[in-house]
Write a protein that holds these residues in place. Structure first.
Motif, PDB file in Angstrom:
ATOM      1  N   ILE A 187       1.081  -1.028  -0.149  1.00 42.19           N
ATOM      2  CA  ILE A 187      -0.198   0.006  -0.173  1.00 42.19           C
ATOM      3  C   ILE A 187       0.737   0.868   0.042  1.00 42.19           C
ATOM      4  N   ASN A 188       0.682   1.699  -1.002  1.00 40.88           N
ATOM      5  CA  ASN A 188       1.927   2.855  -1.361  1.00 40.88           C
ATOM      6  C   ASN A 188       1.524   3.960  -1.764  1.00 40.88           C
ATOM      7  N   PRO A 189       2.081   5.509  -0.675  1.00 42.87           N
ATOM      8  CA  PRO A 189       1.984   6.904  -0.952  1.00 42.87           C
ATOM      9  C   PRO A 189       1.893   7.617  -1.997  1.00 42.87           C
ATOM     10  N   LEU A 190       1.108   7.440  -3.246  1.00 41.75           N
ATOM     11  CA  LEU A 190       2.321   8.229  -4.484  1.00 41.75           C
ATOM     12  C   LEU A 190       1.916   9.870  -4.665  1.00 41.75           C
ATOM     13  N   PRO A 191       2.757  10.368  -5.553  1.00 47.83           N
ATOM     14  CA  PRO A 191       2.780  12.077  -5.936  1.00 47.83           C
ATOM     15  C   PRO A 191       0.772  11.948  -6.333  1.00 47.83           C
ATOM     16  N   TYR A 223       8.433   2.183 -10.351  1.00 51.58           N
ATOM     17  CA  TYR A 223       7.882   2.546 -11.264  1.00 51.58           C
ATOM     18  C   TYR A 223       6.824   3.330 -11.043  1.00 51.58           C
ATOM     19  N   ALA A 224       6.661   2.836  -9.823  1.00 49.37           N
ATOM     20  CA  ALA A 224       5.264   4.018  -8.777  1.00 49.37           C
ATOM     21  C   ALA A 224       5.308   4.754  -9.009  1.00 49.37           C
ATOM     22  N   ALA A 225       6.377   5.149  -8.406  1.00 51.50           N
ATOM     23  CA  ALA A 225       6.496   6.567  -8.145  1.00 51.50           C
ATOM     24  C   ALA A 225       6.324   7.138  -9.818  1.00 51.50           C
ATOM     25  N   GLU A 226       7.277   6.655 -10.999  1.00 49.70           N
ATOM     26  CA  GLU A 226       7.647   7.158 -11.867  1.00 49.70           C
ATOM     27  C   GLU A 226       6.341   7.382 -12.870  1.00 49.70           C
ATOM     28  N   PRO A 228       2.395   7.566 -12.162  1.00 50.37           N
ATOM     29  CA  PRO A 228       1.348   8.079 -10.667  1.00 50.37           C
ATOM     30  C   PRO A 228       0.269   7.324 -10.352  1.00 50.37           C
ATOM     31  N   ASP A 229      -0.201   7.746 -12.021  1.00 54.28           N
ATOM     32  CA  ASP A 229      -1.452   7.490 -12.622  1.00 54.28           C
ATOM     33  C   ASP A 229      -1.325   6.667 -13.931  1.00 54.28           C
ATOM     34  N   GLU A 230      -0.495   5.795 -14.194  1.00 53.77           N
ATOM     35  CA  GLU A 230      -0.439   5.006 -15.216  1.00 53.77           C
ATOM     36  C   GLU A 230      -0.652   3.749 -14.697  1.00 53.77           C
ATOM     37  N   PRO A 231      -1.312   2.804 -14.166  1.00 55.59           N
ATOM     38  CA  PRO A 231      -0.460   1.462 -13.241  1.00 55.59           C
ATOM     39  C   PRO A 231      -0.356   0.509 -14.556  1.00 55.59           C
ATOM     40  N   GLU A 232      -0.721   0.902 -15.835  1.00 58.51           N
ATOM     41  CA  GLU A 232      -0.626  -0.261 -17.445  1.00 58.51           C
ATOM     42  C   GLU A 232       1.231   0.266 -17.646  1.00 58.51           C
ATOM     43  N   CYS A 233       1.461   1.605 -17.534  1.00 59.57           N
ATOM     44  CA  CYS A 233       3.044   1.915 -17.756  1.00 59.57           C
ATOM     45  C   CYS A 233       3.717   0.995 -16.928  1.00 59.57           C
ATOM     46  N   THR A 237       6.597  -1.113 -17.842  1.00 55.79           N
ATOM     47  CA  THR A 237       7.853  -1.619 -17.553  1.00 55.79           C
ATOM     48  C   THR A 237       8.927  -2.256 -16.912  1.00 55.79           C
ATOM     49  N   VAL A 238       7.488  -2.804 -15.931  1.00 57.86           N
ATOM     50  CA  VAL A 238       8.093  -3.936 -14.660  1.00 57.86           C
ATOM     51  C   VAL A 238       7.962  -5.101 -15.831  1.00 57.86           C
ATOM     52  N   ASN A 239       7.461  -5.736 -16.705  1.00 57.57           N
ATOM     53  CA  ASN A 239       7.249  -6.895 -17.413  1.00 57.57           C
ATOM     54  C   ASN A 239       9.033  -6.757 -18.275  1.00 57.57           C
TER      55      ASN A 239
END
Lengths: 389, 111
Positions: A187-191, A223-226, A228-233, A237-239
C-alpha cells in the motif's frame, strides 16, 4: 588416527560388569586411537555421560542392578545423551533380544564372544554415521537461521505501518507457507495524494520465489512513483525489466491499482491475478469481479497491458487475495474456492476492513482444518467509509 | 498424478490424470523434457483427466511451450480441459498462449 590430539580423539564409553571384558575392549580401542572410559555399572554409566558426553557407548545388556536396556532408555530420554549412538553387547543371541535392543534405542548389536575386527568395524561405522549426522544437524540449524533471517529481511520490505488513506480503511495480511513468501502486497502513497494498491504472487513458494518477489516489489515501487496515474505503464515497464534482467523461468501475477481517495476511482491492471471482488451497495448489492487486463509478468516481451476503472462509493468494499485462499485445500483435497470467499465477505459487509479480513482468514482456517497450509496467502481489504449522516 | 506419453510419427500425446501441483509438476516436466530432448516439439497435452492445475503446473506448460516454439519447430496445444481447468487457464491468460481444442482429434490434427 596418527597425529590426532587428545581433543579431537573420539571418546567411547564402555559399560560392562565383567572386568576382563572391560580390559580387553579398552586396550583394543585405545590401541586404535580412541579415547576410552570404562565403567562397571549402569548408574555409573549415566553419571559418566552426564559429566562428559561420549561419542559412542558400548553397552553390555546383562548387568546387576540396572540392565543395559534401561541404561539406554534413560540415556535416550536425556537431551545430553539423545544423539549418542549405543551399541549393545551381549551373549544373548535370540532375535527377540536384538529387537528389544533396537527398540530401546540401540543402533547396533554385537554378540559375545566378539571378534576384534568386528567390534572395530562396527564402532567406526557408527562413529562415521554420527559425524555425518552432526554435520547435517549443524548445516540444518544454519540453514534454518538463514531462512529465518531471509524471512525477516523480506518482511521488512512490506509496509509495517499502512499509510492512512482519508475516507478509507485498509486491512492486510500475509501468511507465508514457509519462512519466506512468494506472495506480497503493498500500500504505497503516490504523488498527488493517490495510493498504489498491490497484491501479487510469484509462482511457487520458498526462497527462490521470495528473491524474485523482492525484485518485483522494488521494480514496482520504482516505476509506481514514475507513472503515478498510469498503472499499465508501471506493469509494462516492470515486465520489460524482468524479462531483460532475469533468465529465470518464472512469472508473477499482479493486481496493481491506483486509488484516488477523493473521488474513489480506482484505475487498475490485473496481470493474471485472481480477480479482486468489489462489493457495491452492501449486503443486498452487487459484486463486480475485476478480471484480467494483462498477462502475468515475465512471460512475453510485447504483451499488451490494458486497464480497468471502477468507482468505490461510500460503503463499498474491495477484497484482494491470492490463490493461497481460493486454492486452499481441506483434508479431502477440496478447494476453498472463489464462491465461498465471496459469500464470507458478503456475510461480513458492514463491518470494518479489519473485521472482514479476520472473518475471511478465520473461515479459510476452519476450512483447511488439520491439513497443512499449502501455499502463501496474501489478503487485502479496502473499505470506503460510509458517508456520515 | 499419473503421466503417460504416446509417441506417434508426427506428434506426441502427453496425458496427465489427477492433480498437477508443486509436488507433482516435476513429474510432468520430466515427461515433456523427455520428448523435447528427443526432438519431439509437436505435443498435444490431453487434459481431460486433469482435476487441478496450480501455477507451478502452468509454469511447466509455459517452459515447454517456449522450448517447442523456438525456431518455429513446433508447439504445445491443449486438448479437452474440463471447465474448471479452462477457468484457471483463463485467469492467468494462458488461453492466449496456447491453442485450446475441444476434441483430441482436432488437437492432433492442428499441431
Amino acid at each position: 588416527v596418527n597425529g590426532q590430539t587428545a581433543e579431537d580423539r573420539e571418546n567411547i564409553l564402555i559399560v560392562d560388569d565383567t572386568p576382563a571384558n572391560l580390559r580387553l575392549l579398552s586396550a583394543m580401542l585405545a590401541r586404535n586411537g580412541y579415547g576410552v572410559r570404562a565403567v562397571t555399572s549402569g548408574l555409573r554409566a549415566l553419571a559418566s555421560v552426564q559429566a562428559a558426553r561420549p561419542d559412542l557407548v558400548l553397552l553390555d545388556i546383562r548387568m546387576p542392578g540396572m540392565d543395559g536396556y534401561e541404561v539406554c532408555k534413560q540415556l535416550k530420554a536425556d537431551p545430553q545423551g539423545r544423539h549418542t549412538p549405543v551399541i549393545f553387547m551381549s551373549a544373548l543371541d535370540a532375535t527377540q533380544d536384538k529387537v528389544r535392543a533396537f527398540s530401546a534405542g540401540g543402533v547396533d548389536y554385537i554378540t559375545k564372544p566378539f571378534q576384534v575386527e568386528e567390534v572395530l568395524a562396527r564402532v567406526e561405522t557408527h562413529l562415521a554415521l554420527q559425524r555425518l549426522q552432526r554435520q547435517l544437524r549443524v548445516a540444518n540449524e544454519k540453514m534454518a537461521r538463514e531462512l529465518a533471517l531471509a524471512g525477516q529481511v523480506q518482511a521488512s520490505f512490506l509496509p509495517s505501518d499502512l499509510p492512512s488513506i482519508p475516507g478509507f480503511q485498509v486491512a492486510v495480511t500475509l501468511k507465508p507457507a514457509s519462512e519466506t513468501s512468494g506472495d506480497f502486497y503493498d500500500i504505497n502513497p503516490l504523488p498527488g495524494g493517490r495510493v498504489g494498491i498491490l497484491v501479487a504472487d510469484v509462482v511457487d513458494k520458498g526462497v527462490g520465489a521470495a528473491l524474485y518477489m523482492v525484485l518485483c516489489w522494488s521494480l514496482i515501487r520504482t516505476y509506481a512513483a514514475e507513472f503515478p496515474d498510469e498503472p499499465e505503464c508501471v506493469l509494462r515497464t516492470v515486465n520489460h525489466r524482468i524479462l531483460a534482467d532475469t533468465s529465470a523461468n518464472q512469472f508473477v501475477t499482479i493486481f496493481y491499482g491506483v486509488l484516488d481517495p477523493v473521488t474513489g476511482s480506482l484505475v487498475y491492471c490485473n496481470a493474471g491475478q485472481w480477480p479482486p471482488h468489489l462489493f457495491i451497495g452492501g449486503k443486498n448489492g452487487t459484486t463486480k469481479r475485476l478480471t484480467r487486463t494483462a498477462l502475468p509478468l515475465g512471460i512475453l516481451e510485447d504483451a499488451g497491458c490494458g486497464r480497468g476503472v471502477v468507482e468505490l462509493d461510500p460503503g463499498d468494499v474491495l477484497v484482494l487475495y491470492t490463490d493461497g485462499i481460493t486454492e486452499a485445500q481441506d483434508d479431502a483435497e477440496a478447494l476453498y474456492g472463489e464462491e465461498r470467499l465471496m459469500a464470507t465477505a458478503i456475510a461480513h459487509l458492514g463491518g470494518s476492513a479489519q473485521a472482514i479480513r479476520d472473518a475471511i482468514i478465520e473461515d479459510v482456517r476452519a476450512f483447511i482444518g488439520d491439513a497443512p497450509q499449502f501455499d502463501d496467502i496474501a489478503l487485502a481489504v479496502l473499505v470506503r467509509e460510509p458517508a456520515v449522516g | 498424478m499419473e503421466v503417460t506419453t504416446e509417441r506417434f510419427k508426427r506428434v506426441s500425446i502427453v496425458r496427465a490424470r489427477g492433480r498437477i501441483d508443486s509436488s507433482t509438476a516435476p513429474e510432468l516436466a520430466d515427461a515433456f523434457t523427455a520428448l523435447t530432448k528427443d526432438g519431439q516439439f509437436r505435443i498435444v497435452f490431453d487434459m481431460s483427466e486433469v482435476e487441478f492445475i496450480s501455477s507451478v503446473g502452468l509454469r511447466v506448460l509455459l517452459d515447454t511451450q517456449r522450448t517447442c516454439r523456438r525456431l518455429g519447430r513446433g508447439q504445445v496445444v491443449l486438448a479437452t480441459p474440463a471447465k474448471r481447468i479452462l477457468k484457471t487457464l483463463d485467469l492467468a491468460g494462458f488461453n492466449t498462449l496456447f491453442d485450446v481444442y475441444g476434441s483430441l482429434l482436432e488437437a492432433v490434427g492442428s499441431v
